[in-house]
Design a protein around this motif. Structure first.
Motif, PDB file in Angstrom:
ATOM      1  N   LYS A 169       0.830  -1.201   0.000  1.00 34.65           N
ATOM      2  CA  LYS A 169       0.000   0.000   0.000  1.00 34.65           C
ATOM      3  C   LYS A 169       0.868   1.257   0.000  1.00 34.65           C
ATOM      4  O   LYS A 169       0.612   2.216  -0.740  1.00 34.65           O
ATOM      5  CB  LYS A 169      -0.919  -0.007   1.228  1.00 34.65           C
ATOM      6  CG  LYS A 169      -1.900   1.142   1.265  1.00 34.65           C
ATOM      7  CD  LYS A 169      -2.805   1.047   2.490  1.00 34.65           C
ATOM      8  CE  LYS A 169      -3.767   2.227   2.533  1.00 34.65           C
ATOM      9  NZ  LYS A 169      -4.638   2.186   3.739  1.00 34.65           N
ATOM     10  N   GLU A 170       1.908   1.243   0.847  1.00 32.55           N
ATOM     11  CA  GLU A 170       2.823   2.391   0.901  1.00 32.55           C
ATOM     12  C   GLU A 170       3.532   2.569  -0.438  1.00 32.55           C
ATOM     13  O   GLU A 170       3.679   3.696  -0.931  1.00 32.55           O
ATOM     14  CB  GLU A 170       3.855   2.179   2.013  1.00 32.55           C
ATOM     15  CG  GLU A 170       3.253   2.170   3.413  1.00 32.55           C
ATOM     16  CD  GLU A 170       4.280   1.814   4.469  1.00 32.55           C
ATOM     17  OE1 GLU A 170       5.442   1.508   4.094  1.00 32.55           O
ATOM     18  OE2 GLU A 170       3.939   1.826   5.670  1.00 32.55           O
ATOM     19  N   ARG A 171       3.957   1.464  -1.043  1.00 30.70           N
ATOM     20  CA  ARG A 171       4.665   1.534  -2.324  1.00 30.70           C
ATOM     21  C   ARG A 171       3.761   2.073  -3.422  1.00 30.70           C
ATOM     22  O   ARG A 171       4.183   2.883  -4.259  1.00 30.70           O
ATOM     23  CB  ARG A 171       5.177   0.146  -2.703  1.00 30.70           C
ATOM     24  CG  ARG A 171       5.982   0.117  -3.995  1.00 30.70           C
ATOM     25  CD  ARG A 171       6.654  -1.241  -4.175  1.00 30.70           C
ATOM     26  NE  ARG A 171       7.313  -1.319  -5.464  1.00 30.70           N
ATOM     27  CZ  ARG A 171       6.730  -1.752  -6.569  1.00 30.70           C
ATOM     28  NH1 ARG A 171       5.473  -2.167  -6.536  1.00 30.70           N
ATOM     29  NH2 ARG A 171       7.380  -1.781  -7.718  1.00 30.70           N
ATOM     30  N   ARG A 172       2.498   1.661  -3.415  1.00 31.38           N
ATOM     31  CA  ARG A 172       1.578   2.134  -4.450  1.00 31.38           C
ATOM     32  C   ARG A 172       1.297   3.631  -4.290  1.00 31.38           C
ATOM     33  O   ARG A 172       1.153   4.363  -5.275  1.00 31.38           O
ATOM     34  CB  ARG A 172       0.265   1.341  -4.409  1.00 31.38           C
ATOM     35  CG  ARG A 172      -0.627   1.643  -5.615  1.00 31.38           C
ATOM     36  CD  ARG A 172      -1.809   0.705  -5.713  1.00 31.38           C
ATOM     37  NE  ARG A 172      -2.506   0.960  -6.962  1.00 31.38           N
ATOM     38  CZ  ARG A 172      -3.366   1.950  -7.147  1.00 31.38           C
ATOM     39  NH1 ARG A 172      -3.640   2.781  -6.154  1.00 31.38           N
ATOM     40  NH2 ARG A 172      -3.960   2.132  -8.318  1.00 31.38           N
ATOM     41  N   GLU A 173       1.213   4.075  -3.048  1.00 32.51           N
ATOM     42  CA  GLU A 173       1.024   5.516  -2.817  1.00 32.51           C
ATOM     43  C   GLU A 173       2.209   6.304  -3.358  1.00 32.51           C
ATOM     44  O   GLU A 173       2.037   7.379  -3.948  1.00 32.51           O
ATOM     45  CB  GLU A 173       0.827   5.775  -1.319  1.00 32.51           C
ATOM     46  CG  GLU A 173      -0.517   5.288  -0.788  1.00 32.51           C
ATOM     47  CD  GLU A 173      -0.618   5.399   0.723  1.00 32.51           C
ATOM     48  OE1 GLU A 173       0.418   5.722   1.358  1.00 32.51           O
ATOM     49  OE2 GLU A 173      -1.710   5.159   1.266  1.00 32.51           O
ATOM     50  N   GLN A 174       3.414   5.754  -3.165  1.00 31.96           N
ATOM     51  CA  GLN A 174       4.608   6.404  -3.717  1.00 31.96           C
ATOM     52  C   GLN A 174       4.571   6.388  -5.243  1.00 31.96           C
ATOM     53  O   GLN A 174       4.923   7.386  -5.893  1.00 31.96           O
ATOM     54  CB  GLN A 174       5.870   5.697  -3.222  1.00 31.96           C
ATOM     55  CG  GLN A 174       6.112   5.843  -1.723  1.00 31.96           C
ATOM     56  CD  GLN A 174       7.251   4.970  -1.232  1.00 31.96           C
ATOM     57  OE1 GLN A 174       7.827   4.197  -1.996  1.00 31.96           O
ATOM     58  NE2 GLN A 174       7.576   5.075   0.052  1.00 31.96           N
ATOM     59  N   GLN A 175       4.123   5.250  -5.812  1.00 31.87           N
ATOM     60  CA  GLN A 175       3.993   5.153  -7.266  1.00 31.87           C
ATOM     61  C   GLN A 175       3.027   6.208  -7.799  1.00 31.87           C
ATOM     62  O   GLN A 175       3.299   6.863  -8.818  1.00 31.87           O
ATOM     63  CB  GLN A 175       3.481   3.758  -7.669  1.00 31.87           C
ATOM     64  CG  GLN A 175       4.542   2.676  -7.690  1.00 31.87           C
ATOM     65  CD  GLN A 175       3.946   1.356  -8.159  1.00 31.87           C
ATOM     66  OE1 GLN A 175       2.773   1.066  -7.925  1.00 31.87           O
ATOM     67  NE2 GLN A 175       4.756   0.550  -8.809  1.00 31.87           N
ATOM     68  N   LEU A 176       1.913   6.357  -7.109  1.00 30.95           N
ATOM     69  CA  LEU A 176       0.898   7.323  -7.550  1.00 30.95           C
ATOM     70  C   LEU A 176       1.435   8.749  -7.521  1.00 30.95           C
ATOM     71  O   LEU A 176       1.213   9.538  -8.455  1.00 30.95           O
ATOM     72  CB  LEU A 176      -0.355   7.215  -6.665  1.00 30.95           C
ATOM     73  CG  LEU A 176      -1.315   6.066  -6.987  1.00 30.95           C
ATOM     74  CD1 LEU A 176      -2.381   5.948  -5.905  1.00 30.95           C
ATOM     75  CD2 LEU A 176      -1.981   6.287  -8.344  1.00 30.95           C
ATOM     76  N   ARG A 177       2.150   9.079  -6.437  1.00 30.60           N
ATOM     77  CA  ARG A 177       2.718  10.429  -6.338  1.00 30.60           C
ATOM     78  C   ARG A 177       3.740  10.666  -7.455  1.00 30.60           C
ATOM     79  O   ARG A 177       3.756  11.722  -8.091  1.00 30.60           O
ATOM     80  CB  ARG A 177       3.363  10.635  -4.961  1.00 30.60           C
ATOM     81  CG  ARG A 177       2.355  10.836  -3.840  1.00 30.60           C
ATOM     82  CD  ARG A 177       3.021  11.388  -2.596  1.00 30.60           C
ATOM     83  NE  ARG A 177       3.963  10.440  -2.013  1.00 30.60           N
ATOM     84  CZ  ARG A 177       3.622   9.533  -1.096  1.00 30.60           C
ATOM     85  NH1 ARG A 177       2.362   9.464  -0.682  1.00 30.60           N
ATOM     86  NH2 ARG A 177       4.527   8.721  -0.592  1.00 30.60           N
ATOM     87  N   GLU A 209       1.880  11.007 -10.760  1.00 30.36           N
ATOM     88  CA  GLU A 209       1.220  12.320 -10.890  1.00 30.36           C
ATOM     89  C   GLU A 209       2.233  13.420 -11.164  1.00 30.36           C
ATOM     90  O   GLU A 209       1.995  14.314 -11.991  1.00 30.36           O
ATOM     91  CB  GLU A 209       0.422  12.615  -9.620  1.00 30.36           C
ATOM     92  CG  GLU A 209      -0.814  11.735  -9.468  1.00 30.36           C
ATOM     93  CD  GLU A 209      -1.415  11.813  -8.078  1.00 30.36           C
ATOM     94  OE1 GLU A 209      -0.829  12.531  -7.223  1.00 30.36           O
ATOM     95  OE2 GLU A 209      -2.449  11.167  -7.834  1.00 30.36           O
TER      96      GLU A 209
END
Length: 653
Positions: free
Chosen positions: A253-261, A264
């Motif tokens: 979950k943390e990695r995906r949030e970093q991916q999203l940032r 973007e």
């Protein structure tokens, strides 16, 4: 044990995964995760050598053995369970022939002093030592122990494999692989056909006996109990998380949030570059900067983010004729294969609109009764199918019945009718067949993808009686949710054969329990049924098939007599009361002695089991003999304990 370097696999324009590198070490317990179609099963096939990658290297030492359990296997029907399991020791049998041949040659020769005779003696000694190290003298005990762990009884061992359901036959194949004791175990959905006792046994086996394990499973508890490392296939990459699955979920979950940032920020940067290029493209004073921006844009590698489908698409079955009030009525239905009775005196009535569940141990007759309803096999008794019934049937092997030469889109287009044809792409997207995936041919789909496609096909057929046999075995969570909502909104009648507690929750209003050759009806939902059985996990149903007997070490419902709680009935004579108390004490003492004997024997069996697991004791017939005799004595003592406990309960009451 296995080294993977720069692995590259592609079936179409977009690679399945690229530049993947990792190592499988001794004692690794690896969970291979990723959405359906990501390439989990493909990777297992590459690791075992069944499939070649497009590029890269998979290095395995020549002396490393690999055992592979695929999702789907071609099973044999011409042997008994024991004979099929004995195939795991084919190498041992060949070695036994070589040892016998060498021994015969030694017996026939008389040139005891010659060099060739001494060389023959040395060769015989080496071969015999290897033969003993393979545990040759312990093969039968190993076979029985492994098959018992996977749920087979002693009587099952001499039965033909053709008499067993698909789930039990897959257990035989799993037993063969485990008996071979390979250096690396590759298991693709091993828990699909196991009950809770067998899963727990397999967990213990993998934790204690296996050397290295790579497995694919949708059973979260099983993965957490077995695995200490997680490999995720995502966006064509393989990411190594050296943690258990639960910890991986948090890190993912943390990695995906970093991916999203990062995604973007990159999209914003790319948009600004494009705007600059469009704005100053034709200004001579900005020509250099424009060319620099164009080159920068071309060199940028787009950041990929694994798609998470959060759509709430609701599927609805197409309209169908109204069925009769009672789609299925069974009266004294019986099915037997020779002397083996699957079930007898089955009486049930399913009303129009009901959603019911068939639950119970594999092989107890759930799929068999479904086949009786479908008219696929003969049976005794009366089974009536209601008026205007149109059946939609999802069998356990439904995914293998699809036309492999058609594309995903063509498979669905052939059954879609009316306005639903305008929504085919939306429906395919809901089951993760969006975009290029809809152009794939069925023959290149994974087992999970085929199951999803077969399920979509069924959802589009106009039916009023839906029969689903283990529909969730190869479905991920998103697909399960879409299917569950579609069935809940279904106007017709549904029969669901499943072990998936969460899937059945809120879906069914009646449960039929299969066990011991009987079918029992339980009104209410799946959790009402669980509470009535007083079990916390759905698969623990298998533990109570033979009745709710209490054994030593578990809670007992038998009240023990005590001087303060005993009351003498007024009209009972003193002599009668004294005799009763004497008998109570005698039986109570016998029960306690029996419990101590059972406890001692169980302890000794565990010690023997641990000893036999060690290579140096594998051929120790003394241990094997003691194990067999102790097990027999334990069974007899448990029967005696049950009788004493019943007698004690009667005396107490």
């Amino acid at each position: 044990m296995i080294s993977v370097e720069s692995l590259h696999v592609e079936f179409g324009v977009k690679p399945l995964f690229k530049d993947a590198s990792f190592v499988v070490n001794d004692r690794d317990r690896i969970a291979l995760v990723g959405k359906n179609g990501a390439g989990k099963s493909t990777l297992l096939k590459i690791l075992c050598g069944q499939q070649k990658p497009t590029g890269g290297n998979v290095s395995t030492p020549s002396d490393t053995t690999i055992g592979y359990l695929p999702q789907v296997m071609i099973l044999q029907d011409d042997t008994t369970v024991r004979q099929e399991a004995q195939k795991a020791f084919a190498d041992v049998a060949k070695m036994a022939e070589r040892v016998d041949s060498l021994q015969q040659e030694l017996a026939e020769r008389t040139d005891y002093e010659s060099d060739s005779y001494l060389a023959l003696v040395e060769k015989f000694t080496q071969e015999h030592d290897r033969y003993m190290m393979m545990g040759a003298d312990n093969c039968e005990a190993e076979i029985e122990r492994t098959l018992a762990g996977l749920g087979f009884t002693r009587d099952d061992l001499e039965r033909p494999t053709s008499e067993f359901s698909g789930g039990w036959r897959m257990r035989i194949e799993l037993a063969k692989i485990l008996l071979q004791r390979p250096d690396v175990l590759l298991l693709d959905e091993p828990t699909n056909h196991l009950d809770i006792e067998s899963i727990q046994w397999l967990e213990q086996f993998l934790a204690q006996s296996a050397k290295a394990v790579v497995l694919v499973s949708h059973d979260r508890a099983f993965i957490n109990h077995v695995c200490n490392r997680t490999l995720e296939i995502s966006c064509g990459q393989i990411v190594d998380y050296k943690v258990k699955y639960d910890e991986y979920v948090v890190l993912r979950k943390e990695r995906r949030e970093q991916q999203l940032r990062a995604y973007e920020n990159q999209q914003k940067e790319m948009q600004e570059m494009r705007q600059f290029i469009e704005r100053f493209r034709y200004q001579a004073t900005k020509a250099v900067q424009v060319q620099q921006k164009i080159k920068q844009l071309e060199k940028m590698v787009p950041i990929e983010v694994d798609e998470v489908d959060n759509s709430a698409l609701r599927l609805k079955f197409p309209p169908c004729l109204r069925s009769g009030d009672y789609p299925v009525i069974c009266e004294d239905v019986r099915k037997a294969y020779g002397a083996h009775v699957v079930f007898d005196h089955v009486n049930l009535t399913i009303k129009r609109g009901e959603k019911v569940a068939f639950v119970g141990k594999n092989g107890e007759g759930k799929s068999t009764l479904v086949k009786c309803i479908m008219g696929e096999i003969p049976f005794d008794g009366h089974l009536k199918i209601g008026h205007n019934i149109q059946i939609g049937y999802f069998a356990q092997n439904q995914a293998q019945l699809l036309d492999e030469e058609l594309t995903v889109f063509q498979t669905i287009d052939n059954v879609a009718k009316g306005e639903i044809r305008l929504r085919i792409n939306d429906i395919l997207g809901a089951f993760m067949f969006g975009g290029e995936a809809s152009d794939k041919k069925v023959k290149v789909l994974s087992g999970g993808e085929r199951s999803r496609l077969a399920m979509i096909r069924l959802l589009l057929e106009p039916v009023n009686l839906l029969i689903l046999d283990e529909p969730t075995n190869h479905l991920d969570m998103a697909s399960k949710d879409v299917l569950k909502e579609a069935i809940k909104a279904f106007d017709g009648t549904a029969i669901v054969v499943s072990h998936d507690r969460e899937f059945l929750d809120g879906l069914v209003t009646k449960v039929y329990e299969f066990g011991g050759g009987k079918v029992r009806e339980h009104l209410g939902g799946i959790y009402d049924f669980l509470r009535s059985k007083q079990i916390s996990e759905f698969r623990e149903l298998e533990n109570s098939q033979a009745g709710n007997k209490t054994f030593p070490g578990r809670e007992q419902s038998i009240p023990r007599p005590g001087t303060k709680t005993q009351q003498v009935v007024k009209n009972q004579s003193y002599a009668e009361h004294k005799e009763q108390q004497k008998q109570l004490r005698k039986v109570e003492k016998a029960v306690e002695q029996s419990e101590r004997r059972i406890s001692d024997m169980e302890k000794r069996l565990k010690e023997l089991d641990d000893l036999l697991m060690k290579p140096e004791n594998a051929s120790n017939m003394e241990f094997v003999t003691e194990y067999t005799s102790t097990k027999k004595a334990l069974d007899e003592e448990v029967e005696r304990w049950e009788k004493l406990s019943e007698e004690l309960e009667q005396l107490t009451n």
